[in-house]
Design a protein around this motif. Structure first.
Motif, short mmCIF file in Angstrom:
data_model
loop_
_atom_site.label_atom_id
_atom_site.label_comp_id
_atom_site.label_asym_id
_atom_site.label_seq_id
_atom_site.Cartn_x
_atom_site.Cartn_y
_atom_site.Cartn_z
N ASN B 158 -2.23 3.95 -8.58
CA ASN B 158 -1.37 5.02 -8.06
C ASN B 158 -1.89 5.54 -6.73
OD1 ASN B 158 0.25 4.89 -10.33
ND2 ASN B 158 -1.06 6.31 -11.46
N LEU B 159 -3.18 5.34 -6.49
CA LEU B 159 -3.80 5.96 -5.32
C LEU B 159 -4.09 4.97 -4.20
CD1 LEU B 159 -6.10 8.37 -7.30
CD2 LEU B 159 -4.30 9.05 -5.71
N TYR B 160 -4.08 3.66 -4.53
CA TYR B 160 -4.31 2.66 -3.49
C TYR B 160 -3.15 1.66 -3.47
CZ TYR B 160 -8.91 4.60 -2.97
OH TYR B 160 -9.93 5.47 -2.73
N ASP B 161 -2.53 1.53 -2.33
CA ASP B 161 -1.40 0.62 -2.17
C ASP B 161 -1.88 -0.50 -1.27
OD1 ASP B 161 0.96 -0.62 -1.68
OD2 ASP B 161 1.99 1.12 -0.83
N PHE B 162 -2.05 -1.69 -1.80
CA PHE B 162 -2.66 -2.80 -1.05
C PHE B 162 -4.02 -2.35 -0.51
CE2 PHE B 162 0.49 -6.28 0.05
CZ PHE B 162 1.40 -5.93 -0.92
N GLY B 163 -4.77 -1.66 -1.34
CA GLY B 163 -6.10 -1.25 -0.93
C GLY B 163 -6.13 -0.07 0.03
N ALA B 407 -4.90 -9.37 -10.84
CA ALA B 407 -5.77 -9.19 -9.68
C ALA B 407 -5.12 -8.16 -8.77
CB ALA B 407 -5.95 -10.51 -8.95
N PRO B 408 -5.90 -7.48 -7.93
CA PRO B 408 -5.31 -6.50 -7.02
C PRO B 408 -4.72 -7.16 -5.78
CG PRO B 408 -7.68 -6.56 -6.73
CD PRO B 408 -7.37 -7.53 -7.83
N ASP B 409 -3.90 -6.39 -5.06
CA ASP B 409 -3.32 -6.87 -3.81
C ASP B 409 -4.37 -7.01 -2.72
OD1 ASP B 409 -0.64 -7.49 -3.19
OD2 ASP B 409 -0.07 -5.56 -4.07
N THR B 410 -3.99 -7.72 -1.67
CA THR B 410 -4.85 -7.81 -0.49
C THR B 410 -4.78 -6.49 0.28
OG1 THR B 410 -4.34 -10.13 -0.37
CG2 THR B 410 -5.16 -9.14 1.63
N HIS B 411 -5.85 -6.13 0.97
CA HIS B 411 -5.82 -4.90 1.78
C HIS B 411 -4.70 -4.99 2.82
CE1 HIS B 411 -7.05 -1.65 4.43
NE2 HIS B 411 -7.74 -1.19 3.39
N ALA B 412 -3.93 -3.90 2.91
CA ALA B 412 -2.72 -3.91 3.75
C ALA B 412 -3.02 -4.32 5.19
CB ALA B 412 -2.07 -2.54 3.73
N SER B 413 -4.19 -3.93 5.70
CA SER B 413 -4.46 -4.21 7.12
C SER B 413 -4.68 -5.69 7.38
CB SER B 413 -5.69 -3.41 7.55
OG SER B 413 -6.80 -3.80 6.77
N LEU B 414 -4.91 -6.48 6.30
CA LEU B 414 -5.13 -7.92 6.51
C LEU B 414 -3.83 -8.70 6.50
CD1 LEU B 414 -8.17 -8.54 4.11
CD2 LEU B 414 -8.19 -7.98 6.54
N VAL B 415 -2.76 -8.05 5.96
CA VAL B 415 -1.55 -8.81 5.69
C VAL B 415 -0.96 -9.44 6.96
CG1 VAL B 415 0.79 -8.66 4.79
CG2 VAL B 415 -1.06 -7.50 3.62
N ARG B 416 -0.94 -8.66 8.05
CA ARG B 416 -0.32 -9.19 9.28
C ARG B 416 -1.08 -10.39 9.81
NH1 ARG B 416 1.94 -6.85 13.92
NH2 ARG B 416 2.41 -9.06 14.03
N VAL B 417 -2.41 -10.33 9.71
CA VAL B 417 -3.22 -11.45 10.17
C VAL B 417 -2.91 -12.69 9.32
CG1 VAL B 417 -5.56 -12.30 10.49
CG2 VAL B 417 -5.02 -9.92 11.00
N ILE B 418 -2.81 -12.48 8.01
CA ILE B 418 -2.53 -13.62 7.12
C ILE B 418 -1.15 -14.19 7.42
CG2 ILE B 418 -2.23 -14.30 4.70
CD1 ILE B 418 -4.32 -12.16 3.98
N GLU B 419 -0.16 -13.29 7.61
CA GLU B 419 1.19 -13.76 7.95
C GLU B 419 1.17 -14.63 9.21
OE1 GLU B 419 3.54 -10.28 8.58
OE2 GLU B 419 3.62 -9.80 6.44
N SER B 420 0.52 -14.14 10.24
CA SER B 420 0.61 -14.87 11.50
C SER B 420 -0.21 -16.16 11.42
CB SER B 420 0.19 -13.98 12.67
OG SER B 420 -1.17 -14.10 12.94
#
Lengths: 289, 446, 286
Positions: B158-163, B407-420
């Protein structure tokens, strides 16, 4: 008198100038680096064009765009011409024929796309018929007409919509040729080919050319069909522009505008050259006749 | 002239009192509410005078569309608020709208978006751009049904969304787990892959029978993340840190094995033998491939998606869920967020509170088949039993098995790097060294 | 003898046209009634009507025709927008077209070529530029914004039709009436308007058609806040798949086309004899 003229003209001219030339200026400005609304202002810079040229995939995007546009427009012209001749032969006795063929003109491109999906997808009806007939074993064996580069799915949508359009344009132009000119030519001893070449073609050319140009410009700029039925990366230019425009990185939007400005310029030049050529051909014809 | 001016002032006053709240009033309202000084009754009253809420959400699920209009809208009407649901094709479009409106100087009370269904990357963008209403979630009356203990496993969802810390700036309203399903007439029980390595072996023997949604669609992103987890020696834990804790080299080391795997299986995916692999653009295209037996297996978010899709004829009757990938099935929550320029902030609060009520959560579970957003263990025994009763069935696996492989989600700040990175390495087949690509992507995400 | 061969040819052309043009609609109709239609079945294994009673959730046509599908809202919006666009375009073009055909007016060619611009410039360029300008003006996502944006692709068609209408108008008839002592008003009501009306109607039908089929401009300028039949259809088939509800929506999106086809055909038939409208029919290609 003249002032009254401009008074009647000004509302519509204002709308057109503001919204067409205005947006064109806006697009050109943005592609040259002027976008204060995204906090970007490098005006004037060519970097967004340079970025495009630097990507080899953009050349393929251009190739794909032109391929779909040229093939579809050419086939639509040929098939539309045949259909127009057939309609002319059949004449006005069969009203229902003149209704049926215009149906695709009346519906959005998306309807044509839906029809192509249901018929020509690898799990579509044609693939299932081929399976029932024992020609293929798996959906994968059916030719990848959709979701592939240089696929026929996009072209089929264009043809379904544009053959009737071409046919109608050509049919109306052909109808407009007075019988007397042909008769006169025959009396003067012109052969069938000569009558065709020197009487019919010059009269129908301008109408056909304008229909061809409209189709071509539309096919180059079309979005829905290549977006839904295309093969993905590299996309056609309008889809590429859209992807750049929806990128969270605002800098990409300027590249998107650069794509669109390039396309627009290409089309305007094409149309300009075509109309120039047709005018010259006309003049030459008149002199030689 | 004077008369005209007076008339204008008068109309201004009249319309001002009718609109009920000028922007300054709304800022006072926000401050009072976030400071906990506003009783809920005042919020309900203010919501009634605002009268409507503009809710933007991904409209690709007919069941959700129907539920919102058949159940939620009439319930809200009773609270004096008209629900205006706006179906969109991509959540990032609304985030963009909020951002553009804010850039154009539209503040609280002046935008056009009251609430958005978000998680992960989109929430991260809104937070980074300072476009959030504030920490409202724990102040809602129905917050009692949620575990806010940071140290419990349930509370951290509830407190962490994609870390990324939510700080109560969004309210959980639905849970999700990424689940894969197989067509049993194409894949026997014994052949079922449970790891990415096993999937690769299956694909080598049966090329073309699988594909995943194209990133940056979140369904595709999640598949990519799970592959990255399994292939990296650090597992999911390696992906819980923010971007700035990495150097380009360390991030490249983390991502390289998974990207190499995805590039390796690309020529084995659906339609790849015709030239290019087909990555469907969205969930309905993914389903079409599965329905046509072109693929034997599909993965998407939806703990109960097999049950709902079997019921609507979209999946063959012999479709079963599987445990894939073992210990790396991403589970997360998704949320309702209120933007900083919401035109009807009080109504938005009433709306999010309604959506997190026990009754609404239960009705959503039964009608739409979305897992609970609230936490079961916070409810009374009777309510817990009723919720379990409302849960759609599983096929081929048990809830306990699904629960034990999360398993938990990836940290949100990494997602754009992974996408590109996925775009360049997997889709475009770039031969550039991965470290260089990571460096480029990192500089772009700053 | 000639009549027979004519009929034969007509039959051939007709059958071909039916198969190619209307044939593909049949599988869409089947799909719209299907519950389970999986590979490799040629017909659905389970039809919608055999399961609809057991489903708690509206399936196929139950969904399409329910308020939840927004289809009626979208149809209403489509109609409202295209009617407004048509009316506006008519008001803007009618006085202008009269000027353009006047023999004393020198700029006709230049102005008409300005009016071909929107046909050549990519729709995406127009739409994205409109969007960027409309957001700060508060026009994005509003009916007004969409209507104004639709004007641009529509005006070229309206202008061309009206110019050819005025060109077809024989000034001698009006002059004659004047000689016979008809007042300005009488000439307008009894001569000019009746002569122009079929042409104006044709122009309106074309604009209606073009406007109601526009997707991209509505999609981008409307920002998902204003749904029309094309945007609704796109949200359903944008991923490249066609399920039962998408098939149902496709069929509904065809209805305005059918109606316009019948309407245009009635009016155009007489009008075509006037000739010169060939290009005006370009309108129908969008």
């Amino acid at each position: 008198m003249s002032r009254q003229h401009w008074l009647s003209l000004s509302p519509v001219l204002l709308v057109m100038l503001l919204m067409t030339l205005g947006t064109l200026l806006f697009a050109v400005g943005q592609s040259l680096g002027y976008a204060p609304q995204y906090g970007i202002n490098h005006f004037p810079t060519l970097r967004y064009y340079e970025l495009l040229v630097a990507q080899p995939s953009v050349a393929m995007s251009l190739g794909l765009t032109l391929y779909y546009a040229v093939v579809a427009t050419f086939l639509a012209l040929v098939m539309g011409f045949l259909l127009a001749m057939a309609l002319l032969r059949v004449g006005r006795h069969h009203q229902w024929l003149h209704y049926v063929y215009k149906f695709p003109l009346m519906v959005p491109y998306l309807v044509g796309i839906a029809l192509v999906i249901v018929l020509f997808g690898q799990g579509g009806l044609m693939a299932r018929l081929s399976y029932a007939l024992g020609w293929i074993d798996r959906p994968d064996d059916f030719a990848a007409l959709l979701y592939s580069h240089y696929g026929w799915g996009i072209i089929l949508v264009y043809l379904w919509k544009q053959v009737p359009f071409m046919a109608l344009s050509i049919y109306v132009v052909l109808l407009g040729i007075p019988e007397q000119t042909q008769d006169a030519a025959r009396l003067l001893g012109a052969s069938r080919w000569q009558r065709w070449r020197y009487v019919v073609v010059p009269q129908v050319m301008p109408g056909i050319l304008s229909a061809v140009l409209i189709c071509f410009a539309f096919n180059v700029g079309a979005f829905e069909a290549p977006f839904i039925l295309g093969g993905g990366f590299p996309d056609t230019l309008p889809v590429l522009a859209w992807r750049l425009f929806t990128d969270p990185d605002y800098g990409q939007r300027l590249s998107g505008m650069a794509v669109l400005v390039t396309m627009g310029a290409m089309l305007l030049v094409t149309v300009w050259v075509a109309s120039l050529l047709s005018r010259r051909a006309n003049r030459w014809q008149r002199i030689s006749a | 002239m004077n008369l005209l001016r007076n008339a204008l002032v008068l109309t201004g006053l009249l319309s001002g009192s009718l609109i009920a709240a000028t922007p300054t009033d709304q800022i006072a309202f926000r401050t009072a509410f976030l400071d906990g000084q506003l009783p809920w009754e005042s919020v309900s009253t203010a919501a009634r005078s605002e009268g409507a809420i503009d809710f933007y959400y991904w409209g690709g699920d007919d069941r959700l569309n129907v539920w919102l209009e058949r159940t939620v809208a009439p319930d809200l009407e009773k609270l004096g608020v008209t629900l205006r649901p706006h179906r969109i094709t991509a959540t990032s479009d609304v985030v963009d709208l909020v951002l553009t409106e804010a850039r154009a100087g539209k503040g609280l009370g002046q935008g056009s978006v009251d609430a958005i269904w978000v998680n992960g990357e989109n929430f991260y963008t809104l937070a980074q751009q300072d476009l959030l209403f504030g920490s409202f979630a724990q102040k809602l009356p129905n917050a009692t049904w949620f575990d806010w203990d940071e140290n419990s496993a349930g509370g951290s969802l509830n407190l962490y969304d994609f870390g990324y810390p939510t700080q109560g700036r969004e309210m959980p309203w639905s849970g999700e787990q990424y689940v894969c399903a197989v067509n049993r007439s194409l894949m026997a029980e014994a052949e079922t892959p449970h790891t990415f390595a096993e999937l690769e072996r299956w694909l080598e023997a049966n090329p073309g029978t699988f594909t995943y949604v194209k990133p940056p669609h979140y369904l595709g992103n999640t598949f990519v993340q799970e592959a990255l987890y399994e292939m990296s020696p650090e597992g999911a834990q390696g992906f819980q840190q923010p971007l700035d804790s990495f150097t380009p080299e360390s991030l490249a080391r983390l991502l390289a094995p998974g990207m190499a795997y995805l590039k390796r299986i690309a020529p084995l995916l659906a339609q790849a033998r015709n030239g290019i692999p087909r990555y469907p653009e969205n969930e309905s295209a993914l389903m079409q491939l599965f329905q046509n037996s072109q693929t034997a297996m599909e993965c998407q978010f939806g703990l109960y998606h097999v049950a709902t899709k079997r019921a609507s004829g979209q999946m063959p009757d012999n479709t079963e869920e599987i445990i894939f990938p073992r210990h790396n099935m991403i589970k997360n929550k998704n949320y309702l967020v209120i933007p900083s320029n919401a035109p009807h902030p009080a109504a938005a609060l009433v709306f999010t509170n309604y959506m997190s009520s026990v009754a609404a959560q239960k009705s959503k579970l039964a009608a739409v088949g979305y897992p609970l957003g609230l936490d079961l263990w916070m409810l009374s025994a009777a309510d817990q039993a009723a919720m379990v009763e409302a849960m759609p069935p599983h096929f081929g696996v048990t809830q306990a098995a699904l629960d034990s492989h999360i398993a938990p989600d990836t940290h949100a700040s990494l997602v754009r790097v992974i996408e590109s990175l996925w775009q360049s390495v997997v889709l475009q087949g770039s031969e550039t060294p991965i470290a260089t690509l990571v460096e480029q992507a990192m500089s772009q995400s700053k | 003898m000639k009549g027979v061969s004519h009929n034969g040819k007509a039959l051939l052309v007709g059958v071909g046209l039916y198969i190619v043009i209307l044939g593909p609609i049949i599988p869409v109709i089947i799909q719209s009634f299907a519950f389970q239609w999986h590979w490799p079945d040629l017909l659905p294994r389970v039809w919608w009507w055999s399961v609809r009673a057991d489903s708690t959730f509206p399936l196929a046509w139950d969904y399409v025709l329910s308020p939840y599908s927004h289809v009626f809202e979208a149809a209403g919006n489509t109609l409202f927008i295209s009617l407004s666009v048509t009316l506006l375009a008519l008001i803007l073009c009618l006085p202008a077209a009269r000027v353009l055909v006047s023999p004393h007016f020198k700029w006709k060619t230049q102005i008409l070529s300005l009016f071909t611009l929107p046909l050549i410039v990519p729709e995406m360029a127009l739409a994205l530029a409109f969007l960027a300008v409309f957001i700060p003006l508060g026009l994005a996502g509003t009916y007004t914004g969409i209507i104004v944006a639709h004007l641009i692709p529509v005006l070229p068609y309206m202008m061309r039709v009206l110019v050819s209408v005025y060109q077809g108008l024989n000034p001698a008839v009006v002059e004659q009436a004047q000689l016979l002592g008809a007042s300005r008003w009488q000439r307008l009501v009894h001569i000019t308007i009746p002569l122009l009306l079929p042409g104006i109607l044709a122009g309106c039908l074309f604009t209606l058609l073009v406007s109601s089929n526009i997707f991209l401009i509505t999609f981008l300028v409307g920002q998902g806040r204003v749904e029309t039949l094309p945007t609704l259809l796109f949200s359903k088939i944008g991923g490249g798949a066609l399920d039962a509800t998408a098939a149902g929506l496709t069929l509904i999106a065809m209805i305005p086309g059918f109606i316009l086809l019948l309407a245009t055909e009635r009016h155009i038939r007489d009008y075509q004899r006037v000739g010169a409208v060939g290009r005006s029919i370009d309108g129908s290609h969008r």
